[in-house]
Design a protein around this motif. Structure first.
Motif, PDB file in Angstrom:
ATOM      1  N   GLY A 290      -4.804 -47.772 -13.249  1.00  0.00           N
ATOM      2  CA  GLY A 290      -4.231 -49.016 -14.097  1.00  0.00           C
ATOM      3  C   GLY A 290      -4.056 -49.344 -14.559  1.00  0.00           C
ATOM      4  O   GLY A 290      -3.440 -49.666 -16.074  1.00  0.00           O
ATOM      5  N   GLY A 291      -4.468 -47.601 -15.658  1.00  0.00           N
ATOM      6  CA  GLY A 291      -3.500 -47.737 -17.179  1.00  0.00           C
ATOM      7  C   GLY A 291      -4.794 -47.981 -18.266  1.00  0.00           C
ATOM      8  O   GLY A 291      -5.688 -47.669 -19.179  1.00  0.00           O
ATOM      9  N   GLY A 292      -6.481 -48.059 -17.312  1.00  0.00           N
ATOM     10  CA  GLY A 292      -7.937 -48.100 -18.043  1.00  0.00           C
ATOM     11  C   GLY A 292      -7.727 -50.582 -17.775  1.00  0.00           C
ATOM     12  O   GLY A 292      -7.238 -51.078 -18.413  1.00  0.00           O
ATOM     13  N   PRO A 293      -8.744 -49.935 -18.359  1.00  0.00           N
ATOM     14  CA  PRO A 293      -9.902 -48.956 -19.771  1.00  0.00           C
ATOM     15  C   PRO A 293     -10.935 -47.876 -18.617  1.00  0.00           C
ATOM     16  O   PRO A 293     -11.786 -48.787 -17.202  1.00  0.00           O
ATOM     17  N   VAL A 294     -10.922 -47.080 -18.780  1.00  0.00           N
ATOM     18  CA  VAL A 294     -12.389 -46.159 -17.813  1.00  0.00           C
ATOM     19  C   VAL A 294     -12.928 -45.647 -18.720  1.00  0.00           C
ATOM     20  O   VAL A 294     -12.339 -44.641 -19.367  1.00  0.00           O
ATOM     21  N   GLY A 295     -13.814 -45.356 -17.910  1.00  0.00           N
ATOM     22  CA  GLY A 295     -15.181 -44.184 -18.637  1.00  0.00           C
ATOM     23  C   GLY A 295     -14.557 -42.765 -18.477  1.00  0.00           C
ATOM     24  O   GLY A 295     -13.686 -42.761 -17.508  1.00  0.00           O
ATOM     25  N   LEU A 296     -15.097 -41.866 -19.893  1.00  0.00           N
ATOM     26  CA  LEU A 296     -14.576 -40.906 -19.893  1.00  0.00           C
ATOM     27  C   LEU A 296     -14.873 -40.134 -18.990  1.00  0.00           C
ATOM     28  O   LEU A 296     -14.509 -39.570 -17.935  1.00  0.00           O
ATOM     29  N   SER A 297     -16.462 -40.266 -18.478  1.00  0.00           N
ATOM     30  CA  SER A 297     -17.109 -39.268 -17.001  1.00  0.00           C
ATOM     31  C   SER A 297     -16.417 -39.650 -15.725  1.00  0.00           C
ATOM     32  O   SER A 297     -15.665 -38.497 -15.598  1.00  0.00           O
ATOM     33  N   THR A 298     -15.732 -40.853 -15.407  1.00  0.00           N
ATOM     34  CA  THR A 298     -14.948 -41.285 -14.717  1.00  0.00           C
ATOM     35  C   THR A 298     -13.273 -40.398 -14.788  1.00  0.00           C
ATOM     36  O   THR A 298     -13.193 -40.287 -13.327  1.00  0.00           O
ATOM     37  N   LEU A 299     -12.854 -40.856 -15.959  1.00  0.00           N
ATOM     38  CA  LEU A 299     -11.341 -40.078 -15.823  1.00  0.00           C
ATOM     39  C   LEU A 299     -11.705 -38.860 -15.904  1.00  0.00           C
ATOM     40  O   LEU A 299     -10.993 -38.382 -14.928  1.00  0.00           O
ATOM     41  N   SER A 300     -13.093 -37.727 -16.060  1.00  0.00           N
ATOM     42  CA  SER A 300     -13.095 -36.100 -16.312  1.00  0.00           C
ATOM     43  C   SER A 300     -13.408 -35.873 -14.860  1.00  0.00           C
ATOM     44  O   SER A 300     -12.670 -34.625 -14.028  1.00  0.00           O
ATOM     45  N   VAL A 301     -14.103 -36.433 -13.554  1.00  0.00           N
ATOM     46  CA  VAL A 301     -14.488 -36.234 -12.923  1.00  0.00           C
ATOM     47  C   VAL A 301     -12.487 -36.933 -11.604  1.00  0.00           C
ATOM     48  O   VAL A 301     -12.050 -35.505 -10.915  1.00  0.00           O
ATOM     49  N   ALA A 302     -12.456 -37.550 -11.899  1.00  0.00           N
ATOM     50  CA  ALA A 302     -10.698 -37.498 -11.695  1.00  0.00           C
ATOM     51  C   ALA A 302      -9.881 -36.482 -11.854  1.00  0.00           C
ATOM     52  O   ALA A 302      -8.836 -36.261 -10.773  1.00  0.00           O
ATOM     53  N   VAL A 303     -10.322 -35.808 -12.773  1.00  0.00           N
ATOM     54  CA  VAL A 303      -8.708 -34.385 -13.303  1.00  0.00           C
ATOM     55  C   VAL A 303      -9.856 -33.684 -13.027  1.00  0.00           C
ATOM     56  O   VAL A 303      -9.060 -32.345 -12.703  1.00  0.00           O
ATOM     57  N   GLY A 304     -10.998 -33.545 -12.612  1.00  0.00           N
ATOM     58  CA  GLY A 304     -11.103 -32.170 -12.207  1.00  0.00           C
ATOM     59  C   GLY A 304     -12.170 -31.921 -13.167  1.00  0.00           C
ATOM     60  O   GLY A 304     -11.295 -30.417 -13.146  1.00  0.00           O
ATOM     61  N   GLU A 305     -11.707 -32.025 -14.229  1.00  0.00           N
ATOM     62  CA  GLU A 305     -12.301 -31.394 -15.230  1.00  0.00           C
ATOM     63  C   GLU A 305     -13.489 -31.980 -16.242  1.00  0.00           C
ATOM     64  O   GLU A 305     -14.319 -32.789 -15.864  1.00  0.00           O
ATOM     65  N   GLU A 306     -13.800 -31.042 -17.454  1.00  0.00           N
ATOM     66  CA  GLU A 306     -15.584 -30.747 -17.587  1.00  0.00           C
ATOM     67  C   GLU A 306     -15.136 -32.699 -18.662  1.00  0.00           C
ATOM     68  O   GLU A 306     -14.596 -32.885 -19.237  1.00  0.00           O
ATOM     69  N   ARG A 307     -16.608 -32.828 -19.312  1.00  0.00           N
ATOM     70  CA  ARG A 307     -15.899 -33.910 -19.690  1.00  0.00           C
ATOM     71  C   ARG A 307     -15.601 -33.544 -20.964  1.00  0.00           C
ATOM     72  O   ARG A 307     -14.891 -34.180 -21.730  1.00  0.00           O
ATOM     73  N   GLU A 308     -16.278 -32.609 -21.869  1.00  0.00           N
ATOM     74  CA  GLU A 308     -16.259 -31.821 -23.513  1.00  0.00           C
ATOM     75  C   GLU A 308     -14.826 -31.556 -23.110  1.00  0.00           C
ATOM     76  O   GLU A 308     -14.218 -31.579 -24.147  1.00  0.00           O
ATOM     77  N   THR A 309     -13.443 -31.174 -22.214  1.00  0.00           N
ATOM     78  CA  THR A 309     -12.251 -30.736 -22.168  1.00  0.00           C
ATOM     79  C   THR A 309     -11.741 -31.333 -22.295  1.00  0.00           C
ATOM     80  O   THR A 309     -10.380 -31.431 -23.148  1.00  0.00           O
ATOM     81  N   VAL A 310     -11.829 -32.748 -21.078  1.00  0.00           N
ATOM     82  CA  VAL A 310     -10.727 -33.759 -22.182  1.00  0.00           C
ATOM     83  C   VAL A 310     -11.163 -34.931 -22.722  1.00  0.00           C
ATOM     84  O   VAL A 310     -10.036 -34.995 -24.083  1.00  0.00           O
ATOM     85  N   GLU A 311     -12.316 -34.779 -23.260  1.00  0.00           N
ATOM     86  CA  GLU A 311     -12.462 -35.560 -24.640  1.00  0.00           C
ATOM     87  C   GLU A 311     -12.267 -34.503 -25.650  1.00  0.00           C
ATOM     88  O   GLU A 311     -11.448 -35.408 -27.257  1.00  0.00           O
ATOM     89  N   GLU A 312     -12.430 -33.812 -25.562  1.00  0.00           N
ATOM     90  CA  GLU A 312     -11.847 -32.523 -27.020  1.00  0.00           C
ATOM     91  C   GLU A 312     -10.862 -31.790 -26.897  1.00  0.00           C
ATOM     92  O   GLU A 312     -10.424 -31.616 -27.231  1.00  0.00           O
ATOM     93  N   VAL A 313     -10.337 -31.363 -25.323  1.00  0.00           N
ATOM     94  CA  VAL A 313      -9.255 -30.456 -25.300  1.00  0.00           C
ATOM     95  C   VAL A 313      -7.977 -31.779 -25.535  1.00  0.00           C
ATOM     96  O   VAL A 313      -6.826 -31.505 -26.186  1.00  0.00           O
ATOM     97  N   ALA A 314      -7.846 -31.827 -24.572  1.00  0.00           N
ATOM     98  CA  ALA A 314      -6.606 -33.404 -24.090  1.00  0.00           C
ATOM     99  C   ALA A 314      -5.941 -34.460 -24.512  1.00  0.00           C
ATOM    100  O   ALA A 314      -5.443 -34.619 -25.843  1.00  0.00           O
TER     101      ALA A 314
END
Ligand SMILES: Nc1ncnc2c1ncn2[C@@H]1O[C@H](COP(=O)(O)OP(=O)(O)OP(=O)(O)O)[C@@H](O)[C@H]1O
Length: 361
Positions: A290-314
């Protein structure tokens, strides 16, 4: 394109290194990249302030018959730091040696390079913030006094042999000037900060590159590619090459706006320069949370990517574009994010309360 079809469960196939919109040089065709590099300050597009200041520094050094002061260039990957270092060497009529911080782990590695420099040579040290501490300390003395102490032997018997160096110009490049220790930063005579490019500047880069690649491009076609290039010449040149392929195979070779639009649609780079990974992150944030707030770990799991990829790449680009905010309570989508994906925010989007409280940081 229908953004509602954006996958929210996985961003499979979007490994950072393979991304068309990755600003890094990994996997880049070095020969093409070299061919497209501007060769002098006049050909270098944009960065007016840095260009003007550097022009003065170099002219003054030339007039004095001296070696140019050490130069620090900071800015994101792909904005032209390597290109500018080569231009500095060319403008000074000097040879250039290229190395990087991670390649210099021991002070001895640096001593070997420094002692083999010719007088006036430009030493380009990419990712200078990633050099080891002993090498960094050796560099202080080399930059200031053109001298290094080479330590021979170990323990109490070790002796330092002073070694005179010819005057040289160090060009250091870093993505984060703030990471450099002040004693190192202070030893540069000139610091230039490189900003992301305006679309009009990228259009000029694209016209120049198209000419060098012998591709016909219409102004609207260049504008379309520029708008998707994330303010970065390296990405602009890469998208140009992919659009050129499409124009050649599917049309008459001319890059028009509609050819650029269709070609970049095939490569899943949208009108704002977001690719599949970016949209997957944003899509999950909007549709699942619903637009968050949501934690980085939860978001990363949801997109099937590593935490670092979401945080540093996207995320850096999404934040820069004003589509996502990093808050102490988690990631939050902005109204622009809803608009970009063509979705309507729920009544309490981005608010405090409701189901958002369920998702931890
Ligand atoms: N101002 C510019 N005008 C025209 N082309 C440019 C400009 N800046 C960069 N480019 C092009 O973009 C590509 C990448 O530039 P460059 O390698 O200098 O970036 P960089 O900042 O050193 O990147 P990295 O930090 O990843 O090493 C080059 O091929 C170059 O042709």
């Amino acid at each position: 394109m229908n953004w509602d079809d954006t996958p929210t469960d996985t961003a499979a196939g979007t490994e950072a290194g393979e991304r068309l919109v990755d600003a890094g040089a990994a996997g880049e065709d070095q020969a093409i990249e070299a061919a497209l590099r501007p060769k002098n300050l006049g050909e270098f597009v944009g960065q007016e302030r840095v260009r003007e200041q550097l022009d003065l520094v170099l002219r003054a050094a030339r007039q004095r018959g001296a070696t140019a002061d050490h130069v620090l260039l900071s800015g994101a990957p792909g904005l032209g730091k390597t290109t500018l270092s080569m231009i500095i060497a060319a403008e000074m009529g000097a040879p250039i040696r290229i190395t990087s911080g991670p390649a210099i782990q021991h002070a001895g590695d640096l001593a070997a390079i420094l002692s083999s420099l010719a007088e006036g040579e430009v030493l380009f040290l990419d990712e200078i913030h990633r050099m080891s501490r002993p090498a960094e300390e050796m560099l202080y003395m080399a930059m200031e006094d053109f001298r290094v102490d080479v330590v021979v032997g170990k323990g109490p018997g070790a002796t330092a042999i002073p070694l005179e160096l010819p005057p040289f110009t160090l060009v250091g490049a870093t993505t984060r000037a703030g990471l450099l220790p002040p004693p190192l930063r202070d030893r540069f005579g000139f610091t230039g900060h490189m900003d992301f490019y305006e679309p009009a500047e990228l259009e000029r880069v694209l016209h120049r590159s198209a000419q060098l690649l012998d591709v016909e491009i219409e102004p609207d076609g260049a504008a379309e590619i520029a708008g998707r290039s994330r303010g970065t010449p390296r990405i602009a040149n890469r998208l140009l090459r992919r659009v050129r392929d499409y124009a050649q195979v599917k049309a008459d070779g001319v890059i028009t706006r509609s050819i650029a639009e269709t070609a970049l649609g095939v490569y899943e780079v949208d009108g704002r320069g977001l690719d599949r990974l970016d949209r997957a992150v944003l899509g999950a944030l909007l549709k699942l949370f619903g637009g968050g707030p949501v934690g980085l770990s939860t978001l990363s799991v949801a997109v099937g990517e590593e935490r670092e990829t979401v945080e540093e790449v996207a995320e850096p680009f999404l934040v820069r574009e004003g589509l996502l905010a990093r808050t102490p309570r988690g990631r939050v989508a902005t109204p622009a994010a809803w608009e970009h994906l063509g979705l309507r925010p729920p009544q309490n989007a981005g608010g405090s309360g409701g189901q958002q409280g369920l998702f931890g940081v």
